[in-house]
Design a protein around this motif. Sequence first.
Motif, PDB file in Angstrom:
ATOM      1  N   UNK A  73      -5.170  -6.611   6.059  1.00 38.95           N
ATOM      2  CA  UNK A  73      -4.979  -5.157   6.027  1.00 38.95           C
ATOM      3  C   UNK A  73      -4.261  -4.701   4.758  1.00 38.95           C
ATOM      4  N   UNK A  74      -4.345  -5.481   3.696  1.00 39.83           N
ATOM      5  CA  UNK A  74      -3.619  -5.163   2.479  1.00 39.83           C
ATOM      6  C   UNK A  74      -4.056  -3.828   1.881  1.00 39.83           C
ATOM      7  N   UNK A  75      -3.092  -3.109   1.357  1.00 40.08           N
ATOM      8  CA  UNK A  75      -3.356  -1.836   0.700  1.00 40.08           C
ATOM      9  C   UNK A  75      -3.809  -2.094  -0.732  1.00 40.08           C
ATOM     10  N   UNK A  76      -4.779  -1.322  -1.196  1.00 43.68           N
ATOM     11  CA  UNK A  76      -5.265  -1.483  -2.563  1.00 43.68           C
ATOM     12  C   UNK A  76      -5.215  -0.149  -3.298  1.00 43.68           C
ATOM     13  N   UNK A  77      -5.242  -0.235  -4.615  1.00 43.53           N
ATOM     14  CA  UNK A  77      -5.248   0.944  -5.468  1.00 43.53           C
ATOM     15  C   UNK A  77      -6.191   0.668  -6.628  1.00 43.53           C
ATOM     16  N   UNK A  78      -6.825   1.706  -7.140  1.00 43.90           N
ATOM     17  CA  UNK A  78      -7.835   1.530  -8.184  1.00 43.90           C
ATOM     18  C   UNK A  78      -7.249   1.732  -9.585  1.00 43.90           C
ATOM     19  N   UNK A  90     -15.127  -3.525  -9.750  1.00 43.94           N
ATOM     20  CA  UNK A  90     -16.204  -2.590  -9.466  1.00 43.94           C
ATOM     21  C   UNK A  90     -16.727  -2.025 -10.785  1.00 43.94           C
ATOM     22  N   UNK A  91     -17.892  -1.376 -10.763  1.00 43.75           N
ATOM     23  CA  UNK A  91     -18.409  -0.775 -11.996  1.00 43.75           C
ATOM     24  C   UNK A  91     -17.463   0.261 -12.601  1.00 43.75           C
ATOM     25  N   UNK A  92     -16.674   0.913 -11.739  1.00 41.81           N
ATOM     26  CA  UNK A  92     -15.781   1.986 -12.207  1.00 41.81           C
ATOM     27  C   UNK A  92     -14.340   1.515 -12.437  1.00 41.81           C
ATOM     28  N   UNK A  93     -14.040   0.257 -12.113  1.00 45.14           N
ATOM     29  CA  UNK A  93     -12.689  -0.228 -12.338  1.00 45.14           C
ATOM     30  C   UNK A  93     -12.351  -1.457 -11.515  1.00 45.14           C
ATOM     31  N   UNK A  94     -11.051  -1.634 -11.243  1.00 43.52           N
ATOM     32  CA  UNK A  94     -10.571  -2.808 -10.522  1.00 43.52           C
ATOM     33  C   UNK A  94      -9.733  -2.371  -9.323  1.00 43.52           C
ATOM     34  N   UNK A  95      -9.817  -3.149  -8.256  1.00 44.17           N
ATOM     35  CA  UNK A  95      -8.958  -2.946  -7.093  1.00 44.17           C
ATOM     36  C   UNK A  95      -7.732  -3.833  -7.254  1.00 44.17           C
ATOM     37  N   UNK A  96      -6.571  -3.240  -7.083  1.00 45.12           N
ATOM     38  CA  UNK A  96      -5.309  -3.969  -7.210  1.00 45.12           C
ATOM     39  C   UNK A  96      -4.590  -3.961  -5.867  1.00 45.12           C
ATOM     40  N   UNK A  97      -3.874  -5.041  -5.589  1.00 42.83           N
ATOM     41  CA  UNK A  97      -3.136  -5.165  -4.331  1.00 42.83           C
ATOM     42  C   UNK A  97      -1.780  -5.809  -4.607  1.00 42.83           C
ATOM     43  N   UNK A  98      -0.833  -5.656  -3.671  1.00 41.20           N
ATOM     44  CA  UNK A  98       0.485  -6.290  -3.845  1.00 41.20           C
ATOM     45  C   UNK A  98       0.356  -7.798  -3.943  1.00 41.20           C
ATOM     46  N   UNK A  99       1.360  -8.433  -4.524  1.00 39.19           N
ATOM     47  CA  UNK A  99       1.382  -9.889  -4.610  1.00 39.19           C
ATOM     48  C   UNK A  99       1.438 -10.471  -3.205  1.00 39.19           C
ATOM     49  N   UNK A 100       0.834 -11.634  -3.046  1.00 39.27           N
ATOM     50  CA  UNK A 100       0.782 -12.264  -1.738  1.00 39.27           C
ATOM     51  C   UNK A 100       2.138 -12.801  -1.315  1.00 39.27           C
ATOM     52  N   UNK A 101       2.435 -12.668  -0.024  1.00 37.45           N
ATOM     53  CA  UNK A 101       3.578 -13.384   0.537  1.00 37.45           C
ATOM     54  C   UNK A 101       3.196 -14.859   0.629  1.00 37.45           C
ATOM     55  N   UNK A 102       4.179 -15.708   0.820  1.00 39.85           N
ATOM     56  CA  UNK A 102       3.854 -17.129   0.906  1.00 39.85           C
ATOM     57  C   UNK A 102       4.870 -17.895   1.722  1.00 39.85           C
TER      58      UNK A 102
END
Length: 297
Positions: free
Chosen positions: A43-48, A16-28
């Motif tokens: 439904x993954x949770x994200x943090x900026x 995004x213009x203000x930063x990045x969205x981060x999420x947990x590593x994917x299960x596999x």
Amino acid sequence: MINIGKINTLRVVAEYPFGYALAPLLDGETNDDGVYEAIEDADQQTVTLAIDEVETPLTEGQELSVFVTTDQRGELYATFKKPLIQVGETKVLKAVSATNFGAFFDWGLETDLLIPNDYQAQPVNAGMYYVVHAFFDEKTQRVLGATKLHYFLKENSAYLNEGDTVDCLVYAKTDLGFKVVINEKSLGLIFHSDAFKPLKVGHATEGVIKNIREDGKVDVALQRVDKGGRDALQQAILEDLEAHGGISTLTDKSAPEAIYTHFNVSKAAYKKAIGALYKQKKITLSPDAIRLNKDNA
């Protein structure tokens, strides 16, 4: 899952213009051909991660090690800064201010760590150092601190045994002795009679489990008091004599501080050790020196 109040390994999922969205590593899972396939979570949770945290552009899928916490509004954010304490840890922190609802502590981040009044063992004074436990409060959805350690750490522990060597952190002084955090997991007590060196709140020291009482509470000593500890001290004295030409001016009349500096034991323990060596005829005692007998040199 994102662990709030801890360092996480997360991946970049959006920019995004203000930063990045981060999420947990994917299960596999592994398919029939043995190939690993990532499974998306709608439904993954994200943090900026704010843009001013990043020196060079990040790419989607890139993995990062970041600390995740909440801002003053309770919203999640990530940072590359490593805090002085994480959720579940007990550390020494400095109070920077106190208000009518709580005190704020420096924990290495831009936003100070709040310890509400209900979680303070005693009123906090700005500029002083305290032993603090960090936790995630489900009610407020914020990372908070506490100096009431018994809310989070038990006064007994099944994993401890008498004679165990442990790491101790002094968190309070009482009429009986010094209360300590043991291995950051449980609480114990060093009686004044066992505190042969200066101790104060915030000091870290090695200790030995001296006694586990019937109610499970733990007593800690600063030195081994069993036969193994006595034998080890006697051997250390003999080796020290051999290394110094068979003579030492460290006698039973020497200052406790000098004995502790040299052997890391109390004066009482040292006197018992040289008394035992004298009875075994391994040393000779005089008012100003200890000498190794020739048969043992």
